[in-house]
Design a protein around this motif. Sequence first.
Motif, PDB file in Angstrom:
ATOM      1  N   HIS B 521       0.888  -1.009  -0.020  1.00 11.87           N
ATOM      2  CA  HIS B 521       0.025   0.039  -0.010  1.00 11.87           C
ATOM      3  C   HIS B 521       0.865   1.329  -0.167  1.00 11.87           C
ATOM      4  O   HIS B 521       1.701   1.408   0.794  1.00 11.87           O
ATOM      5  N   ARG B 522       0.720   2.238  -0.974  1.00 14.72           N
ATOM      6  CA  ARG B 522       1.328   3.304  -0.978  1.00 14.72           C
ATOM      7  C   ARG B 522       1.629   4.097   0.309  1.00 14.72           C
ATOM      8  O   ARG B 522       2.551   4.876   0.610  1.00 14.72           O
ATOM      9  N   ASP B 523       0.638   4.069   1.211  1.00 15.37           N
ATOM     10  CA  ASP B 523       0.655   4.870   2.370  1.00 15.37           C
ATOM     11  C   ASP B 523       1.269   4.203   3.570  1.00 15.37           C
ATOM     12  O   ASP B 523       1.035   4.806   4.833  1.00 15.37           O
ATOM     13  N   ILE B 524       1.790   3.001   3.476  1.00 13.67           N
ATOM     14  CA  ILE B 524       2.357   2.423   4.633  1.00 13.67           C
ATOM     15  C   ILE B 524       3.981   2.230   4.422  1.00 13.67           C
ATOM     16  O   ILE B 524       4.178   1.726   3.573  1.00 13.67           O
ATOM     17  N   LEU B 525       4.677   3.260   5.067  1.00 11.35           N
ATOM     18  CA  LEU B 525       6.045   3.230   5.017  1.00 11.35           C
ATOM     19  C   LEU B 525       6.505   2.024   6.018  1.00 11.35           C
ATOM     20  O   LEU B 525       7.636   1.583   5.739  1.00 11.35           O
ATOM     21  N   HIS B 526       5.951   2.129   7.257  1.00 11.09           N
ATOM     22  CA  HIS B 526       6.651   1.140   8.250  1.00 11.09           C
ATOM     23  C   HIS B 526       5.919  -0.028   8.370  1.00 11.09           C
ATOM     24  O   HIS B 526       5.040  -0.062   9.443  1.00 11.09           O
ATOM     25  N   LYS B 527       6.006  -0.905   7.452  1.00  7.22           N
ATOM     26  CA  LYS B 527       4.948  -1.857   7.491  1.00  7.22           C
ATOM     27  C   LYS B 527       5.264  -2.991   9.011  1.00  7.22           C
ATOM     28  O   LYS B 527       4.151  -3.576   9.192  1.00  7.22           O
ATOM     29  N   THR B 528       6.358  -3.085   9.070  1.00  8.79           N
ATOM     30  CA  THR B 528       6.678  -4.074  10.437  1.00  8.79           C
ATOM     31  C   THR B 528       5.728  -3.564  11.764  1.00  8.79           C
ATOM     32  O   THR B 528       5.415  -4.267  12.239  1.00  8.79           O
ATOM     33  N   ASP B 529       5.699  -2.115  11.860  1.00  7.38           N
ATOM     34  CA  ASP B 529       5.225  -1.613  12.857  1.00  7.38           C
ATOM     35  C   ASP B 529       3.624  -2.065  12.993  1.00  7.38           C
ATOM     36  O   ASP B 529       2.911  -2.011  13.898  1.00  7.38           O
ATOM     37  N   LEU B 530       2.959  -2.173  11.790  1.00  5.41           N
ATOM     38  CA  LEU B 530       1.673  -2.744  11.606  1.00  5.41           C
ATOM     39  C   LEU B 530       1.486  -4.130  11.755  1.00  5.41           C
ATOM     40  O   LEU B 530       0.167  -4.687  11.157  1.00  5.41           O
ATOM     41  N   GLY B 531       2.473  -4.941  11.820  1.00  4.70           N
ATOM     42  CA  GLY B 531       2.227  -6.377  11.752  1.00  4.70           C
ATOM     43  C   GLY B 531       2.219  -6.858  10.062  1.00  4.70           C
ATOM     44  O   GLY B 531       1.258  -7.799   9.765  1.00  4.70           O
ATOM     45  N   GLY B 532       2.664  -6.132   9.208  1.00  5.40           N
ATOM     46  CA  GLY B 532       2.481  -6.181   7.769  1.00  5.40           C
ATOM     47  C   GLY B 532       3.624  -6.942   7.148  1.00  5.40           C
ATOM     48  O   GLY B 532       3.740  -6.907   5.888  1.00  5.40           O
ATOM     49  N   VAL B 533       4.534  -7.726   7.834  1.00  5.91           N
ATOM     50  CA  VAL B 533       5.521  -8.360   7.255  1.00  5.91           C
ATOM     51  C   VAL B 533       5.574  -9.753   7.844  1.00  5.91           C
ATOM     52  O   VAL B 533       5.533  -9.970   8.875  1.00  5.91           O
ATOM     53  N   ALA B 534       5.884 -10.895   6.911  1.00  4.82           N
ATOM     54  CA  ALA B 534       6.137 -11.978   7.391  1.00  4.82           C
ATOM     55  C   ALA B 534       7.096 -12.792   6.613  1.00  4.82           C
ATOM     56  O   ALA B 534       7.112 -12.768   5.376  1.00  4.82           O
ATOM     57  N   ARG B 549      -3.448 -13.190   7.495  1.00  4.25           N
ATOM     58  CA  ARG B 549      -3.086 -12.444   8.976  1.00  4.25           C
ATOM     59  C   ARG B 549      -2.673 -11.271   8.640  1.00  4.25           C
ATOM     60  O   ARG B 549      -2.862 -10.173   9.541  1.00  4.25           O
ATOM     61  N   ILE B 550      -1.700 -10.913   7.600  1.00  7.58           N
ATOM     62  CA  ILE B 550      -1.023  -9.474   7.421  1.00  7.58           C
ATOM     63  C   ILE B 550      -2.145  -8.510   7.231  1.00  7.58           C
ATOM     64  O   ILE B 550      -2.365  -7.476   7.979  1.00  7.58           O
ATOM     65  N   VAL B 551      -3.286  -8.919   6.412  1.00  9.87           N
ATOM     66  CA  VAL B 551      -4.176  -7.754   6.217  1.00  9.87           C
ATOM     67  C   VAL B 551      -5.063  -7.582   7.349  1.00  9.87           C
ATOM     68  O   VAL B 551      -5.618  -6.500   7.496  1.00  9.87           O
ATOM     69  N   ALA B 552      -5.492  -8.593   8.103  1.00 11.04           N
ATOM     70  CA  ALA B 552      -6.057  -8.294   9.238  1.00 11.04           C
ATOM     71  C   ALA B 552      -5.346  -7.721  10.333  1.00 11.04           C
ATOM     72  O   ALA B 552      -6.127  -6.637  10.870  1.00 11.04           O
ATOM     73  N   SER B 553      -4.299  -7.749  10.366  1.00 15.35           N
ATOM     74  CA  SER B 553      -3.325  -6.904  11.528  1.00 15.35           C
ATOM     75  C   SER B 553      -3.440  -5.448  10.820  1.00 15.35           C
ATOM     76  O   SER B 553      -3.527  -4.652  11.718  1.00 15.35           O
ATOM     77  N   VAL B 554      -3.066  -5.345   9.561  1.00 16.55           N
ATOM     78  CA  VAL B 554      -2.806  -3.793   9.156  1.00 16.55           C
ATOM     79  C   VAL B 554      -4.559  -3.307   9.099  1.00 16.55           C
ATOM     80  O   VAL B 554      -4.466  -2.016   9.527  1.00 16.55           O
ATOM     81  N   ALA B 555      -5.514  -4.109   8.850  1.00 15.36           N
ATOM     82  CA  ALA B 555      -6.879  -3.421   9.088  1.00 15.36           C
ATOM     83  C   ALA B 555      -7.090  -3.123  10.604  1.00 15.36           C
ATOM     84  O   ALA B 555      -7.973  -1.934  10.962  1.00 15.36           O
ATOM     85  N   ALA B 556      -6.673  -3.799  11.436  1.00 16.15           N
ATOM     86  CA  ALA B 556      -6.949  -3.467  12.944  1.00 16.15           C
ATOM     87  C   ALA B 556      -6.109  -1.971  13.412  1.00 16.15           C
ATOM     88  O   ALA B 556      -6.783  -1.242  14.073  1.00 16.15           O
TER      89      ALA B 556
END
Lengths: 693, 693
Positions: B521-534, B549-556
């Motif tokens: 997503h272009r507006d997410i720079l710090h992916k790890t902070d949002l649980g956005g990386v595996a 799991r990643i999209v759920a975490s980012v959505a949360a």
Amino acid sequence: MSATRTAPRELLSPGSIAIVGASDDATKTAGRPLRFLRAGGYGGRVYPVARRDTVMGERAYPSLAALPERPDHAFVLLPTGGAMEAVAECARLGIPAVTVLAGGFSETGPEGAAREAALRTLLAGTATRLLGPNSIGLANLHRGMVLTANAAFAEPDLPRGGLFVASQSGSMIGAILSRGRQRGLGFGGLVSVGAEVDLEIGAILASTLDDPEITAYLLFLETMRGADALRGFALGAAARGRPVIAYKLGRSPEAAELAESHTGALAGEDDVADAFLRDLGIARVDTLEGLLEAPALLRRLPIRARGARPPSVGVVTTTGGGAAMVVDGLGVRGVSVQAPSEETRARLAAAGIEGGHGRILDLTLAGTRPEVMGPALRTLLAAPEFDLVVAVAGSSSRFQPELAVQPVVEAAGDAAHLAAFCVPEAPQALTMLAEAGVPAFRTPEACADAIAAAFARREPRADDAPAPALPGPGRMLDEAEAYALLAGLGVPAAPHAAMEASAAGRSPLPFPYPVVVKVLHRDILHKTDLGGVALGIGSDAALAEAASRIVASVAAHRPELGAGRVLVQAMARPVGEVLLGFRRDPQVGPVILLAAGGVLTEILRDRCVRLAPVDEAGAREMIAEVRGLRALEGYRGRPRGDMAALAAAIAALSRLAARPDVLECEINPLMVLEEGRGVLAVDAVLRVAGEAG
Amino acid sequence: MSATRTAPRELLSPGSIAIVGASDDATKTAGRPLRFLRAGGYGGRVYPVARRDTVMGERAYPSLAALPERPDHAFVLLPTGGAMEAVAECARLGIPAVTVLAGGFSETGPEGAAREAALRTLLAGTATRLLGPNSIGLANLHRGMVLTANAAFAEPDLPRGGLFVASQSGSMIGAILSRGRQRGLGFGGLVSVGAEVDLEIGAILASTLDDPEITAYLLFLETMRGADALRGFALGAAARGRPVIAYKLGRSPEAAELAESHTGALAGEDDVADAFLRDLGIARVDTLEGLLEAPALLRRLPIRARGARPPSVGVVTTTGGGAAMVVDGLGVRGVSVQAPSEETRARLAAAGIEGGHGRILDLTLAGTRPEVMGPALRTLLAAPEFDLVVAVAGSSSRFQPELAVQPVVEAAGDAAHLAAFCVPEAPQALTMLAEAGVPAFRTPEACADAIAAAFARREPRADDAPAPALPGPGRMLDEAEAYALLAGLGVPAAPHAAMEASAAGRSPLPFPYPVVVKVLHRDILHKTDLGGVALGIGSDAALAEAASRIVASVAAHRPELGAGRVLVQAMARPVGEVLLGFRRDPQVGPVILLAAGGVLTEILRDRCVRLAPVDEAGAREMIAEVRGLRALEGYRGRPRGDMAALAAAIAALSRLAARPDVLECEINPLMVLEEGRGVLAVDAVLRVAGEAG
């Protein structure tokens, strides 16, 4: 470290002098000492020794034995071979002090080293003490004793004063004398210590401690030699409140190599020398100007106590740009200029002084008046937050020192923690400041250099004298033995168990999986290279398999070792890792070393060395000096490491200094866990005294 | 970057001058300009403007309008408010040049910034060009035009010569003048550029390019302003073979902060300024002495071509210790002193010269004779391996310059690549060397500083002018879009596929497991902070699970983004990683940045910045300057990384300079694979011009 020899009184204060190999040609090197002694008005007796009837119109003698008396000091100007013979003659005659100009000793290779050994043998057990060889001589200006071949002494009225210079480079005594004169400095004595084959620099310096005319010492060092003698001298100088300032070559690898080829001595590691000097209260400067300009500052600025808060420097100026040069120079040297406190600002405001809101008190051109500069300076000097206040005067200091320099002069009486820098060429202002006793600097670099060097000094400790290591090459402990010794010191290791490889995985471990398995053998330092390590082992079966694979791999590489044991160790989840080392430096004795872990900090040489032992306050200072360790201190939201436990481990390992049976130790890595969870060694190499294994 | 304004001829060469606010008191700031003009013998007409009949005995005028002619240049000494009115009057009358002493503009805060904006408005569209405000004035010594309130100009016979000084600190023009005089330097002009609200330093300097009397330029910089104008000037100076030397504050964070509070300008990053200066062929020195002593060296030493081998310096000396100070100083600045080649040693031996086997040719005290120094020096100067030969003379240079200094003077005619350092205070020797045109240094630090600065310069490129970025805040690309743009430049990314999270693991991937999955997503720079990386996903099933799991975490965390896509990427096994960045600096334009990967090098600031674009030779220089990257070059038996591919990637990314639609890009990390296997971006952030997304 050898036993320290004492410099005889006759070295610097002889009643009579023989010049062996004196030349009749006053412009030649060998013509200079007689000429300089006469020009200096030396009051003792002088005997040229030469193969002619007269030297420069004075009666000459054919040999030392032919002199009408046994001279106190012989300066031997002959080439190497003749010099050896002359030293032998001095020893036979019992001449107390002999100085040798010639080179050709260990700096020239094996043949020269043999000659140097012969020289030592000549002197052993005699009453003769030798300065040099490779010494260009020495001077005691208070007695007109200018016994040197250094061409820069060829002038009348050499500037007398309280500075004493000792230099491992002969040329530098002339450079420091001439540059010092140009700055209005005066000298008590200057000694070219040469190769220190007999008398070491520390012993020569120590012989001046009871001379009441000496106020400060300047050292020019190419290498570290005679650490014991230097330590004894430094303690004596500190006890008398006399600052010692050293310029030491070797910041760059090129210069370290050069010092070795030039002096024949091992240069050692520069940061070890640095730790040694600062621990003895010796201020190390990085600039030649700083060496000359630091004494005035250091005579007024006390050595800070160990464990004191970082120093705080205040700056008041009439020129923001000029002052910024000093701030920049201090900043790159790790000394931070601080803004006045709220209370101090309120006091300034009450006195009607505006100085902006920044780090320095900038009175600007409009404030270049005594009625502004004076109260501003007095307010900063009275403020409790500053360890030093630097007044930076702008262009007015060149022709109108009454505007911004006179107020500095007037404030000098009340405060010792005051220094000044004039931005333009301002000889009149510098004279005014010098007469008022205000340390004043000619360049922003010397100003920052001297201040940083002053603040880097540590109170010397009388208990620093290290326990000498037991002799012999020593032997390695294996990793489990090393952990046991470290545990006794108070340095914990990750839970581990040593066992035969064949037993691994056959019985429960006293700690949970996953584990790491490593070959266990005192003669294997680089386990990974032999296939001797397996990480992330998660079960009994995997452990058994890994242990058997490891011993097979090691046996394939190094069958002669018969390595059959392994160390099984719990895996730690650290915030980060460090390298912690202890060793006995051949020059300065036991040292403790801290570095951030990993190959990058090795390449970047981001590490801190101190003389061992250090206490926990000293250990915290070390942690603060390793820049990479900021990553463990909660950097950018990372978890904070247990820095208190790290400091305790550093102090604990440094106590190996008192264990003469331990020669060296390296814990790499020491894992730093989250705050409150401690530190854990997960690899260690330790060498103890005794027979090689 | 604003359009460059041209400095009018009347700024430095006015036929008539008005001094607005002249004081009758010659010792006051506002009394100085009239006094100095008269003392300097200025030949034009001078009109004091003041509320009295006479000023220092000269007729005064009540206003600019009341003068008998329109003056060429008005120097306004009034306080801020009055100065604003006077500038308005100058603009009304069409006075070509006006200089304003007063401060009180953007350096003082928002109110001052508003005043500065008003000042710009006053001048807009008029024929009046402004020097300052906050300028202490300027001088053209060849015309006796000493139009300054700087107190250091209060002396007759100011030293004329070829140096032109421009300083952002007013005090420094007096400091440089007075310090230069003491060294025998002469000046053509000196300008305090002040806040550069209208005339920028580059424009002022450029106006002197056609003055044949100027031979070199000295710049004192607190901050970078007016990069375009400075670039134009630097190209002109290089075309005329005139060296430009800059002392720039800001090596330490403290000084950078100070420059901001002092000047009101953003200081920017010091290493960006450094890259800018060296890329324009401007030599940046680190010492005040170096600023004064560098011109003599730089006038003789050509700028080295881009991509030339590292410079090689030879040293010949009569004093090993004295020379080692220069070697050490050069070493810490990254310039290596080299030993003579075998051929050169053979030639020395044939001439009967022994100089040891070390890095420097040490003739020792015994070699302090013209018949040794002369041939030794000539042999080194004739040797092809040296870009510069430094002669270091010992104590004899103080009173016997005929021994070791005269041979240097005699060698000067044949060789431009010669410099000298005298270890003692040696004024006579320095005069001899100066008269022979030999660059001679007073301190080892200035010597090393000037030499290192000379060699750090790069031939300026006329094609450097950057494409200005398109306006607007811009918008981010997502990671897949960024890779696509990078691929077009020639920077490869690790194989990847973008997909809806719900489709992940449902169809075969075009590359093998294991893979990493990241929210896209272009507006997410710090992916790890949002649980956005595996990481380390090894199968279709695990991939499907991880993506969901990643999209759920980012959505949360960020439900408003509606992020439902993922990027699946092959995992690389690199030798190491780097950070590679491109951005457009507000002061100097597009720059490329290279750093070793990881948090440690961030803390240690181990990085290299250059103006973009760079070619592959420039990229290789960058790699060599990042010390941590030695870990990728086969350090201690590690595998060697693909440094050629890295250099190609650096050059490729730097070509973004020509893409005005790209505002910035950061690849972190760029994985460096084993030699021959290339490099791969595995994360990238890229911002392009256009509407914010």
